[in-house]
Design an enzyme around this catalytic site. Structure first.
Site, PDB file in Angstrom:
ATOM      1  CG  LEU A 124      -1.859   1.186   1.417  1.00 48.94           C
ATOM      2  CD1 LEU A 124      -2.897   1.250   0.294  1.00 48.94           C
ATOM      3  CD2 LEU A 124      -2.560   1.105   2.781  1.00 48.94           C
ATOM      4  CD  GLU A 126       1.963   4.717  -4.473  1.00 53.44           C
ATOM      5  OE1 GLU A 126       2.192   5.893  -4.829  1.00 53.44           O
ATOM      6  OE2 GLU A 126       1.159   3.965  -5.051  1.00 53.44           O
ATOM      7  CG  ASP A 239     -10.331  -1.533  11.139  1.00 44.76           C
ATOM      8  OD1 ASP A 239      -9.662  -0.492  11.305  1.00 44.76           O
ATOM      9  OD2 ASP A 239     -11.540  -1.527  10.852  1.00 44.76           O
ATOM     10  NE  ARG A 267      25.176  -4.627  37.962  1.00 41.57           N
ATOM     11  CZ  ARG A 267      26.465  -4.658  37.682  1.00 41.57           C
ATOM     12  NH1 ARG A 267      27.106  -5.831  37.617  1.00 41.57           N
ATOM     13  NH2 ARG A 267      27.132  -3.549  37.443  1.00 41.57           N
ATOM     14  CD  GLN A 335      18.654   4.450  32.224  1.00 41.41           C
ATOM     15  OE1 GLN A 335      18.734   4.518  31.009  1.00 41.41           O
ATOM     16  NE2 GLN A 335      19.473   5.106  33.029  1.00 41.41           N
ATOM     17  CG  HIS A 337      19.409  -5.252  31.327  1.00 36.51           C
ATOM     18  ND1 HIS A 337      18.047  -5.259  31.491  1.00 36.51           N
ATOM     19  CD2 HIS A 337      19.784  -6.550  31.184  1.00 36.51           C
ATOM     20  CE1 HIS A 337      17.600  -6.513  31.437  1.00 36.51           C
ATOM     21  NE2 HIS A 337      18.628  -7.309  31.261  1.00 36.51           N
ATOM     22  N   GLY A 338      21.500  -1.164  32.693  1.00 35.07           N
ATOM     23  CA  GLY A 338      22.686  -0.322  32.679  1.00 35.07           C
ATOM     24  C   GLY A 338      23.500  -0.542  31.408  1.00 35.07           C
ATOM     25  CD  GLU A 362       0.359  -3.783  10.152  1.00 35.28           C
ATOM     26  OE1 GLU A 362      -0.826  -3.943  10.471  1.00 35.28           O
ATOM     27  OE2 GLU A 362       1.202  -4.697  10.138  1.00 35.28           O
TER      28      GLU A 362
END
Length: 379
Positions: A124, A126, A239, A267, A335, A337-338, A362
């Site tokens: 669809l 372009e 939809d 951690r 964040q 996980h640092g 979409e």
């Protein structure tokens, strides 16, 4: 509240399949090679995932929209790109055929994508017509025995991998969206070529490219639906497509939340788990609450569709909110996980890249807001 016993069984089936087949080793290899294993796609087809919400009479598994949402959610929780392959035959590729396909078109094009023997693209967008799909410039001229198509479609998911594509083109340039028709185009036809394989930020393993058409002859029997009724076909297809992206979003967000919780418990800093710091604990509480709200929006939209009710507004709400909070949750997971969250060895790095497109494809978040506000404020 929403789930039938069948839905619960399908969730277990989808979760078990995704966790068993989509291993870390395989997903790492997909990231490196840019190719998704055909043997896994074959297994997905064999298990019936490619036709999960398509009626049994048409070769599908006969599930409802809720079953589709559940499968998308469970696959996306493990792998965003795997959920793209699951979505295609059930949504953008299969949708236009379910809405407007003849018996012959169903047999020739829908059934082979359910079994995994063929792939079908939805074209669809372009270069000059993204959110404004009605502004497309691709044309289809009635030549008597055939249509002559000229134009270019862009950012077409799976295009380089597909056998055919549903192409939307102007059959009457004077009527705007009411002058658009849909066609099934053999991508091996003379005059069809592919643009370059796009190097994307995320969803690696599912090729994306332009489809270029120069004087392509399309047989009359390959028109999908009535002349000048293609735009309605595309919008109704979207939809369900938006429900699919919303499902992807809650799946990836769940995966990111799971990883964040796991890491926060393991951690240690300053002599204790980072989960024991209020800053991290409250961040996780916020992530989980927003995800739960997004899930309810998605399940509500699916429930409305299963009860044959109009869900355009609700699907847009689900897509808008779920995709936005997915991006937020994945960012917070990185964040938490640092520095490790920035390293490819950790799953949240891939999730963070994969989810970025959810607010774009979409229908962008801004388009969803236009749809929602338009339906609320119209006279």
């Amino acid at each position: 509240m929403y789930f039938s016993e069948q839905n619960k069984m399908i969730r277990k089936l989808a979760r078990d399949f995704a966790e068993k087949e989509l291993t870390t080793e395989i997903l790492d290899e997909v990231e490196e090679s840019g190719e998704f294993p055909q043997e896994i796609l074959d297994k997905m087809a064999k298990f019936g995932f490619f036709g999960i919400k398509i009626p049994k009479s048409l070769g599908g598994s006969g599930g409802d929209h809720m079953s589709y949402v559940i499968c998308m959610e469970e696959f996306a929780r493990v792998s965003g790109v795997a959920s793209v392959y699951l979505s295609s035959p059930n949504s953008l590729a299969g949708g236009p055929l379910l809405l407007s396909g003849t018996e012959e078109q169903i047999e020739k094009y829908l059934k082979p994508i359910i079994t995994g023997k063929k792939k079908l693209a939805f074209a669809l967008t372009e270069p000059g017509a993204g959110s404004d799909a009605g502004g497309m410039s691709t044309t289809a001229v009635d030549m008597g025995d055939y249509y002559l198509l000229n134009g270019r479609k862009t950012f077409i998911t799976m295009a380089p991998l597909c056998d055919d594509a549903v192409i939307y083109a102007k059959t009457d340039m004077s009527k705007g969206t009411r002058g658009i028709s849909a066609f099934i185009v053999d991508l091996k036809s003379e005059g069809v070529s592919m643009g370059k394989n796009e190097h994307k930020m995320g969803l690696i393993g599912c090729a994306t490219s332009d489809i270029i058409m120069e004087d392509v002859k399309v047989p009359k029997e390959n028109r999908l639906g009535e002349v000048n009724k293609g735009f309605s076909n595309a919008m109704k297809t979207l939809d369900v497509g938006r429900l699919g992206v919303a499902s992807q979003s809650i799946g990836v967000a769940q995966g990111a939340l799971d990883e964040a919780i796991k890491y926060a418990k393991e951690r240690k800093q300053f002599g204790k788990r980072i989960a024991d710091f209020q800053a991290i604990a409250f961040m996780i509480a916020d992530m989980a609450t927003k995800l739960e709200a997004a899930k309810l929006l998605v399940y509500n939209a699916a429930s409305l569709m299963d009860n044959k009710k109009n869900a355009t507004k609700e699907a847009s709400m689900a897509k808008f909110y779920a995709s936005e909070i997915c991006n937020e949750i994945c960012a917070k997971a990185v964040q938490i996980h640092g520095g490790y969250g920035y390293i490819k060895e950790y799953k949240v790095e891939r999730m963070y890249r994969d989810c970025r497109v959810f607010t774009i494809y979409e229908g962008t978040s801004q388009v969803q807001q236009m749809v929602i506000s338009g339906m609320l404020l119209k006279k």
